[in-house]
Every structure is written in C-alpha cells, then in structure tokens.
Motif scaffolding. Sequence first.
Motif, PDB file in Angstrom:
ATOM      1  N   ALA A  54       0.808  -1.223   0.000  1.00  0.00           N
ATOM      2  CA  ALA A  54       0.000   0.000   0.000  1.00  0.00           C
ATOM      3  C   ALA A  54       0.842   1.275   0.000  1.00  0.00           C
ATOM      4  N   PHE A  55       2.020   1.237   0.636  1.00  0.00           N
ATOM      5  CA  PHE A  55       2.777   2.486   0.768  1.00  0.00           C
ATOM      6  C   PHE A  55       4.160   2.425   0.127  1.00  0.00           C
ATOM      7  N   THR A  56       4.451   1.349  -0.610  1.00  0.00           N
ATOM      8  CA  THR A  56       5.796   1.189  -1.169  1.00  0.00           C
ATOM      9  C   THR A  56       6.149   2.355  -2.095  1.00  0.00           C
ATOM     10  N   LYS A  57       5.196   2.753  -2.938  1.00  0.00           N
ATOM     11  CA  LYS A  57       5.481   3.852  -3.874  1.00  0.00           C
ATOM     12  C   LYS A  57       5.401   5.220  -3.189  1.00  0.00           C
TER      13      LYS A  57
ATOM     14  N   TRP B 136       7.675  11.419  -3.386  1.00  0.00           N
ATOM     15  CA  TRP B 136       7.545  12.009  -4.721  1.00  0.00           C
ATOM     16  C   TRP B 136       7.302  10.882  -5.692  1.00  0.00           C
ATOM     17  N   MET B 137       6.893  11.215  -6.909  1.00  0.00           N
ATOM     18  CA  MET B 137       6.567  10.169  -7.859  1.00  0.00           C
ATOM     19  C   MET B 137       7.379  10.282  -9.129  1.00  0.00           C
ATOM     20  N   GLU B 138       7.654   9.101  -9.719  1.00  0.00           N
ATOM     21  CA  GLU B 138       8.443   9.056 -10.960  1.00  0.00           C
ATOM     22  C   GLU B 138       7.642   9.622 -12.124  1.00  0.00           C
ATOM     23  N   GLU B 139       6.329   9.323 -12.146  1.00  0.00           N
ATOM     24  CA  GLU B 139       5.513   9.735 -13.279  1.00  0.00           C
ATOM     25  C   GLU B 139       5.428  11.246 -13.356  1.00  0.00           C
ATOM     26  N   LYS B 140       5.550  11.769 -14.577  1.00  0.00           N
ATOM     27  CA  LYS B 140       5.408  13.214 -14.792  1.00  0.00           C
ATOM     28  C   LYS B 140       3.924  13.580 -14.806  1.00  0.00           C
ATOM     29  N   LYS B 141       3.638  14.787 -14.341  1.00  0.00           N
ATOM     30  CA  LYS B 141       2.294  15.320 -14.529  1.00  0.00           C
ATOM     31  C   LYS B 141       2.208  15.913 -15.923  1.00  0.00           C
ATOM     32  N   VAL B 142       1.098  15.679 -16.615  1.00  0.00           N
ATOM     33  CA  VAL B 142       0.933  16.317 -17.920  1.00  0.00           C
ATOM     34  C   VAL B 142       0.310  17.705 -17.690  1.00  0.00           C
ATOM     35  N   PRO B 143       0.648  18.665 -18.563  1.00  0.00           N
ATOM     36  CA  PRO B 143       0.056  19.986 -18.355  1.00  0.00           C
ATOM     37  C   PRO B 143      -1.393  20.022 -18.813  1.00  0.00           C
TER      38      PRO B 143
ATOM     39  N   ARG C  79      -4.652   2.405  -5.885  1.00  0.00           N
ATOM     40  CA  ARG C  79      -4.739   3.870  -5.937  1.00  0.00           C
ATOM     41  C   ARG C  79      -3.448   4.528  -6.421  1.00  0.00           C
ATOM     42  N   ASP C  80      -2.304   3.847  -6.258  1.00  0.00           N
ATOM     43  CA  ASP C  80      -1.038   4.425  -6.707  1.00  0.00           C
ATOM     44  C   ASP C  80      -0.718   4.089  -8.168  1.00  0.00           C
ATOM     45  N   GLY C  81      -1.641   3.406  -8.850  1.00  0.00           N
ATOM     46  CA  GLY C  81      -1.455   3.104 -10.268  1.00  0.00           C
ATOM     47  C   GLY C  81      -0.841   1.743 -10.542  1.00  0.00           C
ATOM     48  N   THR C  82      -0.378   1.048  -9.501  1.00  0.00           N
ATOM     49  CA  THR C  82       0.119  -0.310  -9.701  1.00  0.00           C
ATOM     50  C   THR C  82      -1.082  -1.248  -9.844  1.00  0.00           C
ATOM     51  N   ILE C  83      -0.810  -2.446 -10.387  1.00  0.00           N
ATOM     52  CA  ILE C  83      -1.922  -3.351 -10.685  1.00  0.00           C
ATOM     53  C   ILE C  83      -2.055  -4.380  -9.563  1.00  0.00           C
ATOM     54  N   ILE C  84      -3.193  -4.352  -8.918  1.00  0.00           N
ATOM     55  CA  ILE C  84      -3.404  -5.236  -7.767  1.00  0.00           C
ATOM     56  C   ILE C  84      -4.039  -6.549  -8.201  1.00  0.00           C
TER      57      ILE C  84
END
Lengths: 96, 516
Positions: free
Chosen positions: B25-28, B33-40, B504-509
């Motif tokens: 649940a909290f690994t990411k 901070w997150m690796e994925e970029k936010k798109v504008p 919720r963090d985008g990983t596949i459960i």
Amino acid sequence: MELKLKAQAGSFESSDVLIMVEPQPQGVGRKIELESIVMQQFGDDLLLQIHRDLDAYGIKDIRVIINDKGALPPTLSARLETALKRSAGLQTGTLI
Amino acid sequence: MKNILQREIPETLEGIGELEPFQGAFTKLRKGWMEEKKVPPPNKATMPHSSKMCSNLKEAIIRTKPRNGMTVSFHHHLRGGDNILVESIRILAELGIKDITLASSSLTSAHEPILPYIKNGTITQIYSSGIRGEIGKAVAQGVMPKPFVIHSHGGRVRSVHTGNIKIDLTVIAASAADVEGNSTGAHGPSAFGSMGYAVIDARYARQVVVVTDNIVDYPCVPQAVTQNFVDYVVKVDSIGDPSKIAGGTTRITKAPMDLQIARLAAQVIEHSGLLKEGFSFQVGAGGASLAVAKYIRKIMKNKDIKGSFLLGGVTSYGVDMLNEGLFKSIFDVQSFDAAVSSSLLTNPYHIEITAGLYANPFNCGCMTNKLDIVVLGALEIDTDFNVNVITGSEGYVRGASGGHSDTASGANLTVVVCPSFRGRIPIVKEKVHTIVTPGESIDVLVTERGICVNPNRPELKENLIKGGIAIKEIKDLAAEVEQITGKAKPIENGERIVGIVEYRDGTIIDVIRQVK
C-alpha cells in the motif's frame, strides 16, 4: 417409502428451495430437473445430495422438480423430506 | 510476473501498455515524490463577450470537434437518474464516432442503455471506479476489444494528472449554471449535491461542456466548476429523472442481519480506543455500513463525545449528525441523497471537496489520510483480509472500487462489515476472486458469525478483548462458513484478461479474466 401423490414443499423465497415430487411407475428411474441460482458453484453438490437423500428413503422411481434460490443443505433436505412425506400421505400439506 | 499478493500480472497488456505490479500500500508513496510526470492541462483563450451558449447538446458536441479514438469523461453525481452520459454517447454514435474510451467516475444502472454502443464498437474501452448490471456482465464476457480499467476515486485523479486518462471531451451535468459555465449541483430543481468528481475533468479536458436544465443569472453561486475551464454551455430540458436525482433520503436498513452486524461493529469501534473526542469518521451508504452510524450516534450521545469531521460520500444521516452538533464539519465529495444538497448550500461547515483533496495519493496529503475510523462493505473477504468489491460470485463485474482502497489505506481503523455468507455463497473464504483492497489496509472484520482482527494489529485485538468482545481467527471463521455452505466450485475463467484493477497508486493489484 411409497409415493402416491404429486406434492410440493418449500418456496421461491431467497435462501429457500421449492421442491415438487411426482410418483413414477416402477422401473422408470429418477428424473431430476434442477434449477438453481448457485448452479455454477453448487450444481454438482445439489444433485449429489438429492440422490443421497432419495437413497436414504429407498426411492428409485420419481420425478423431482427443484427450483433453488440458494438454500443451505439442511434446508434442501428438509424440503425434500416434507415433499416426499406429503406424496406418501404421511403428512398433510400442499398437494398439487 | 506475480505481484506482492501473488496475483499473476502480465508485464504488458495490449490496449494498456506496461503494467507495474502492486508492491504494498505504501511502497510507492513512502518516497514522498513520484516518478511519473504530470501532464500539463490545456492552454486556451476566449475573446471578451463571446458566447459559450449552444442551442443543444449535439451542437456543443459538434463544436468540440469529436474524433475517432477520443476519450470522453463524465461524473456520476446524478446517481441512478443520469441521462446526460447516455445522451452524449448516443450523439457521438450518431455522428459516426468510433473507438471511444469512456472515462466516467463511475457507471450506474442509469447507464445501461450504452450497452449497444459497447457491443458495436462505438465504445472500445472503459475507465471507471465501478461497473454493474448488464454492462458488468458484458465486459466480463469480453465484448470490448481493449481491457477496462477499474480505479479508485483517488486513483482516478492521479491517472488524469499523469495523462493515463487523457480526456478529450468532458460533459459535466450541473443542476445550476450560468452562461459562462460557472456551475453547481447544490441548488436547482435537479439539485444533486457535491460535484467533487467532476472538477479534475474540467481542469484537464481538452474541451469542457457544461449541461444544465437550469440557467441562472450570472454569476452562478456557489461554483463547483468555474468559467475559466469551460468551453461551452448547454441548456437542456432535462438532465435526467429528477425523482432519482433529487429524490429522497437514504434510510437505515431494517434487515435484522445487517442491523446485528452494525451493532457488533459499533461495539468494536467503541472499544477500539479510537472513539474519542475529536475523532473523524466515514461510513458507506450501503446496508450494514450506514447502519453503524446509527449505533455510533447513540454511543456518542451517551458518552458525550463530539467528533471532528465526517468525510466522503455523505447521506442525510450524516447531515443530521452535523446538525445535532455531533460532528463539527462534513467534507463532501459526493452526496448520496438529495436531502444533502440544501445543507451543502446553506451550512458553512458542510464543505464541497474535490476528489483530489478527498483521496488522491499523489499530492501533499488527501483527507482520507486524516481519517480515524472508516466502515466499509465487501462482496468477499479472504483469510488474508484482502477485499473484493468488484466481481460477484459468477465472475461478472457488479460493484465499485469507489473510495474503498483510498479510505482503507488512510484510516487508523478500517472496519469491514458483511455477512459471513449470502444465500449459499460464502463471503468469508480462503481466496477472493478479485482483490481491490489489500488485506494490510483492513484492521477488523465484523460478521454476524464472528469478529476477526488482522494479526498486524495486536494492540487492537487486546483493546477489544479487554472490552469483552469475543475474537475469532479469520481462518476458523472461513472454515466454519465452508462447513455450512459447502465448498463452492471456483469460477471458470478463460485466459484472456478483459480488465485490470488498479491500486490507488497506479500499480496493478489484480486482473479480471474473461468469464466463460
């Protein structure tokens, strides 16, 4: 147990089962028509249980129509027992 | 590859791309901070005193220049009364648009008429927090060429920020709006309450259309969506069935089994050590879950305990508790019944929040992180406390992820309430069909047949035992249930993956395979 009449027991309610039984001439065997909302999960178990119960009552020739709404095994056995007893004239109740 | 819960996840999936397996649940999040970029979000301009008004929905949709392969988004705040989603899809299909990705915050029974458009290739992919009924059955049978994605409410916001969901057009239904598109759900003949899920769509969609049955004088107040994000405004006769949008209050269940489970859950909460002055609280709107509020209300009055805030999906029952002074405030991302709207409009301590503030894991703190106690339901729960709220006993999709995993991860005490079996179908079992919320987030399970505490919460177990509550091992409970119902034959699945469940963090459960 000797079956004499068409009879039924149970209901269409959720978690119950409606069972209708009909005597058959000797040598016809068991005709079982089973419908259940848990057919995929418990269809085999339901059939097995019906046969086991009929064995216990020594009934070889019968038509049984079962409409199951997710009854637990004891409910199924109880409903079948009542339907059979009504058919044999051992107990009053709903006849068809 | 297998994820941390031993579910087989492919490395890539056609129609999705690369998949990242769930790692806890909290690994990411732990990194901060997150690796994925936010798109504008898109950059736009409008001339002064130009008009955004369109004479009908079709004209507005044509002006947004729809194209094949586009993503169209909607909110589900109109609940079972929504007509705008279906109408928009019908218009797009009439215009000959194909290969649409439908990104609705959820899908309800009102959306069933889109089924033919899923079958004929108008809609080829779905992103949603929930799918039910005939649509849920069809997608599980594999009618769509591309896999559907089930996300949580918080996860959806993250997906829009990162461009995983790239919205070309959003059609936002409102119960009141002005000619510039300032809009709200808090008043008007079709008032439905909070518009919390729609705000991110307005911010990020390439084109934004606001639809209302109620144009008010400029400026519309209050403003859930503001004009600086709105391209077009449409006045329609009806946004749906007002009796289902704006009708009624949510009643507490009268089902004896649900009430018994709720009573037990309230005892668990009372003795957990967390029911104290200033606690925050969230309950679901369904059966036993909402009924817990009834017993908590009683305990709070008896012990003279005042809470801090109520969060999430809000019912009129929550509003009653606010008005009685039992809680100081309500933070409302979604109103479950229309009786909530007037409170939202008039009570300054009943506050509309966005899905991002509610539950997005990738920001500087969502409100689910501040929850003390949440009560949630389950379709299935396994002996590792993993919860399924998405697939039914036949493998069809018939539920919603919603805020389940968001709130479960944030709350200090996550209580799952459900019967131990329904009909003859076991609910507490060795292995759930689909995992939506990982067991590590669930603290205690309350059923009519026993209460089980997650072994990772020994102090909670101790508190409950001290409070005189009998605790059962979850393995024993599952065995007891199996003895009663018999062992269910597992669901027969094909190999093809028809849908994925995002944590919720985008990983596949978990993945959902085709039902034969």
